[in-house]
Design a protein around this motif. Structure first.
Motif, short mmCIF file in Angstrom:
data_model
loop_
_atom_site.label_atom_id
_atom_site.label_comp_id
_atom_site.label_asym_id
_atom_site.label_seq_id
_atom_site.Cartn_x
_atom_site.Cartn_y
_atom_site.Cartn_z
N SER A 95 0.81 -1.21 0.00
CA SER A 95 0.00 0.00 0.00
C SER A 95 0.84 1.26 0.00
N THR A 96 2.12 1.17 0.39
CA THR A 96 2.96 2.37 0.36
C THR A 96 3.09 2.93 -1.05
N LEU A 97 2.89 2.09 -2.07
CA LEU A 97 2.91 2.59 -3.44
C LEU A 97 1.84 3.65 -3.66
N LEU A 98 0.76 3.59 -2.90
CA LEU A 98 -0.36 4.51 -3.08
C LEU A 98 -0.21 5.77 -2.24
N TRP A 99 0.86 5.86 -1.47
CA TRP A 99 1.06 7.01 -0.58
C TRP A 99 1.91 8.06 -1.29
N TRP A 100 1.32 8.81 -2.21
CA TRP A 100 2.12 9.80 -2.93
C TRP A 100 2.75 10.84 -1.99
N PRO A 101 2.15 11.20 -0.84
CA PRO A 101 2.86 12.14 0.04
C PRO A 101 4.18 11.59 0.56
N LEU A 102 4.32 10.28 0.64
CA LEU A 102 5.58 9.69 1.08
C LEU A 102 6.69 10.00 0.09
N TRP A 103 6.39 9.87 -1.19
CA TRP A 103 7.43 10.05 -2.20
C TRP A 103 7.77 11.53 -2.38
N THR A 104 6.80 12.41 -2.24
CA THR A 104 7.13 13.83 -2.29
C THR A 104 7.89 14.26 -1.04
N ALA A 105 7.58 13.64 0.11
CA ALA A 105 8.31 13.96 1.35
C ALA A 105 9.77 13.53 1.24
N LEU A 106 10.01 12.36 0.66
CA LEU A 106 11.39 11.92 0.47
C LEU A 106 12.14 12.84 -0.48
#
Length: 414
Positions: A367-378
């Motif tokens: 499900s982390t694939l669906l967490w676009w805020p995670l990738w922008t935060a990184l």
């Protein structure tokens, strides 16, 4: 379902996300040039697509190597088809739904050995059936859907990143983190992740541009693919409430009711066949232990499976990954709340609540694939600390290969 002429992935994302333009009233006397309906790919878009294509080459090269190195028959003299490793786990449910429907031959939850296929929403199976009309091989049709949807998703993700971050390299960095994430193999599988993102990310992009009709239509389609679409709708509604200014803006509010149509129609369909409005939820409970448990109970049960040597080592390691992914999600919520990014925080919180209140955690890393805020935060973090990107590439990147090999060799990978 009609098939329209093919468009480039970025063109589809932009045409869905771009809002109506207000004409320049001070220059109405001048002749205007015809506006392009679909913008061309920019240099950053081409770079993002190049990264995407390179990773597709990498994953399919790995798939070919798996066919040679890890055949199902140890004495095989010929490798299996490159599509064979993808035809397992959840793919079999989507295939059976697309090919045979939800209740073939009057079978259903009342049938012994029932596979609980109604737990899966109809968006992907319907798309698979439509593409199969053109691509005869079911597995190839599923791979094609994920390939095209993934291209749209990475373009939309890059544009979301560029809206949030000031530097020109933000989109490329965000997509790089995303494509090399530990569970990125599922973007190439005949699963729902790529298709969902191809709808959800342009929907979010449209919301940032205040194009609420486009955002609502896309969110409705996303809700037909995964229940996660409902959490996206909640984030969209909150974003609308926080940003709507004036009576004119609030006229778009009724559009936000549209996404409820997809799950409502699916629930109605299941009720006519089973007499149960929540048949999809009860199917998840029967097949995947998704009955409600308090969050601390779910954590304790997952911890026991991960570290108390009650499960085979392969499953235990995956449950360790489930715990780690849940912690990442909690930290992400804290970061989003600190940055007052309330809609994204709500989206992640609802996702974690749904995943963290079952008997034990299942598919949290995927499900982390669906967490676009995670990738922008990184990407934001790596802008301030360049070593973050190097650490990610050399430490986290290889984990993606490990998960890919685990999945492609038929083992449980989330």
């Amino acid at each position: 379902m009609s098939v329209s002429a093919p468009h480039r992935p970025s063109e589809v994302a932009d045409s869905l996300a771009a809002g109506p333009r207000v004409p320049d009233e001070g220059r109405t006397h001048r002749a205007r040039r015809p506006r392009r309906t679909l913008p061309r790919l920019g240099p950053v878009d081409r770079e993002v697509l190049w990264l995407y294509l390179l990773t597709r080459v990498g994953i399919w090269t790995t798939t070919g190597a798996v066919g040679w190195l890890f055949p199902s028959d140890g004495n095989a003299r010929r490798p299996a088809s490159p599509l064979a490793p993808w035809q397992q786990w959840d793919w079999t449910h989507y295939l059976h739904i697309a090919r045979d429907g939800y209740f073939p031959g009057q079978a259903g939850p009342w049938t012994a050995g029932w596979d609980n296929r109604e737990a899966f929403f109809p968006g992907f199976p319907l798309t698979l059936r439509a593409v199969h009309a053109v691509v005869p091989d079911w597995a190839a049709a599923g791979a094609l859907i994920s390939f095209l949807a993934g291209g749209i998703a990475v373009l939309a993700l890059a544009r979301i990143a560029r809206l949030r971050l000031p530097d020109q390299d933000a989109g490329r960095r965000t997509v790089l983190f995303f494509l090399l994430s530990p569970c990125a193999v599922f973007l190439a599988a005949g699963y729902t992740e790529a298709l969902f993102l191809a709808l959800a990310l342009p929907a979010w992009l449209a919301a940032q541009r205040r194009n609420w009709p486009a955002a609502s239509v896309l969110a409705c389609l996303a809700c037909s693919v995964r229940v996660t679409g409902l959490y996206l709708v909640a984030a969209l509604v909150l974003h609308f409430v926080l940003t709507a200014r004036g009576r004119r803006a609030w006229r778009a509010a009724p559009w936000l009711c549209l996404p409820a149509l997809a799950p409502a129609l699916y629930s109605w369909y299941l009720q006519t066949r089973t007499g149960d409005w929540m048949a999809w939820k009860h199917a998840q409970e029967r097949g995947w232990y998704r009955d409600f448990h308090a969050p601390w109970e779910a954590w304790a049960n997952t911890w026991e499976a991960a570290f108390h040597h009650t499960q085979p080592t392969g499953y235990a390691l995956m449950w360790q990954a489930e715990l780690l992914a849940m912690l990442v999600g909690v930290v992400l919520i804290a970061v989003l709340v600190r940055g007052r990014r309330w809609p994204e925080a709500l989206y992640i919180a609802l996702t974690l609540w749904a995943l963290g209140t079952s008997y034990w955690y299942t598919s949290v890393p995927r499900s982390t694939l669906l967490w676009w805020p995670l990738w922008t935060a990184l990407a934001t973090w790596s802008q301030r600390r360049p070593r973050v990107q190097s650490a990610y590439l050399y430490v986290v990147g290889p984990l993606g290969i490990t998960v890919a090999l685990t999945f492609l060799t038929g083992r449980w990978a989330g």
